[in-house]
Each structure stands twice: as structure tokens, then as C-alpha cells.
Write a protein that holds these residues in place. Sequence first.
Motif, mmCIF file in Angstrom:
data_model
loop_
_atom_site.group_PDB
_atom_site.id
_atom_site.type_symbol
_atom_site.label_atom_id
_atom_site.label_comp_id
_atom_site.label_asym_id
_atom_site.label_seq_id
_atom_site.Cartn_x
_atom_site.Cartn_y
_atom_site.Cartn_z
ATOM 1 N N SER A 1 0.808 -1.229 0.000
ATOM 2 C CA SER A 1 0.000 0.000 0.000
ATOM 3 C C SER A 1 0.837 1.272 0.000
ATOM 4 N N ARG B 1 -0.085 3.637 2.748
ATOM 5 C CA ARG B 1 -1.335 4.394 2.613
ATOM 6 C C ARG B 1 -2.485 3.778 3.394
ATOM 7 N N LEU B 2 -2.399 2.488 3.720
ATOM 8 C CA LEU B 2 -3.450 1.815 4.482
ATOM 9 C C LEU B 2 -2.858 1.200 5.742
ATOM 10 N N CYS C 1 -12.978 2.862 -1.601
ATOM 11 C CA CYS C 1 -11.609 2.393 -1.329
ATOM 12 C C CYS C 1 -11.205 1.279 -2.286
ATOM 13 N N TYR D 1 -7.864 1.823 -4.266
ATOM 14 C CA TYR D 1 -6.688 1.014 -3.946
ATOM 15 C C TYR D 1 -6.596 -0.291 -4.727
ATOM 16 N N VAL E 1 -4.881 -3.940 -3.542
ATOM 17 C CA VAL E 1 -4.385 -3.709 -2.181
ATOM 18 C C VAL E 1 -5.562 -3.672 -1.201
ATOM 19 N N TRP E 2 -6.697 -3.139 -1.649
ATOM 20 C CA TRP E 2 -7.883 -3.129 -0.789
ATOM 21 C C TRP E 2 -8.336 -4.550 -0.491
ATOM 22 N N TYR F 1 -6.265 -5.808 2.226
ATOM 23 C CA TYR F 1 -6.695 -5.196 3.478
ATOM 24 C C TYR F 1 -7.939 -5.885 4.032
#
Length: 138
Positions: free
Chosen positions: A51, A54-55, A114, A118, A121-122, A125
Motif C-alpha cells: 500500500s 497508505r493503508l 476504497c 486502492y 491492495v484493498w 486489506y
Amino acid sequence: DISLFAALSIALLFVAGWVLTRGANMQKFTFKTQPEQKYFLFLQQVPVPGSNNRLLCSGFWKLSRHINYLGEIVQALAIALPGVVATGQLWGLAYPLYYVCLFVPRQKDDDEACKAKYGAVWDTYVKLVPWRIVPGVW
């Protein structure tokens, strides 16, 4: 009237909600504005892999993706409870119910935004933090 025990319990519930809301927001703020800091208070700042910092998926943000929303709902419940306990009337619960009705659709909108922002990558997460608002429940 409400008992001293009930009043103290409700006050403790409010503080717990405040800690969730304020603590989560402060952790996120520190993570975004001071990325060189590896800890917020005693909580390690761990970014989601890939990320680019960023997360965040540690501390409060490991509990659920919107743990701050849970804190707001808990605070609203604590504000409503004295009236409910003193009168036996459930109308006071309309206040925390308002927050539930506000945050559930907002969480879904936030997650969609999101995901668009993202991408893969989201998805990582969401696997790391599967709970939306209430840890272990939803």
C-alpha cells in the motif's frame, strides 16, 4: 433515578466509545502525517503490504475497517441510556439507531470507494481486517 452503579457503568461505556473513536482517528492521523513514526502510543503502525504506507492494518484499525464508527455508536448509546434506564421508555434508543442507520450505508459506500482507489491492495486489506464495523460480528 438511576443507581450510582448504572451511572458509572454508562459513563465507562461512553469513555470506551470515545477511546475507540478518538484513538482510531488519532492513530490514522499520526500514520498519515508522520509516517516515520513506527508507533502510536504503544500501538505499532503496520501498513498493508503493497500500500506504500497508505493503508493501516494494526492497532485500532486491525479490529475493524471502521472501528471509529463503532465508537460513535457506543457513545450515542451511552448518551441515550440514562433516559432509557430512568424511564423504561425505549424512545431514547432512536439516537444510537440513527447512527447505525447512518454508518452502515456509509461503510458500504466507503468500502466501494476504497476498492476503486486502492484496487487489489484493498482486497488484501479486507483479508487482513475482515470485520466491517463490529469486530467478530460484522
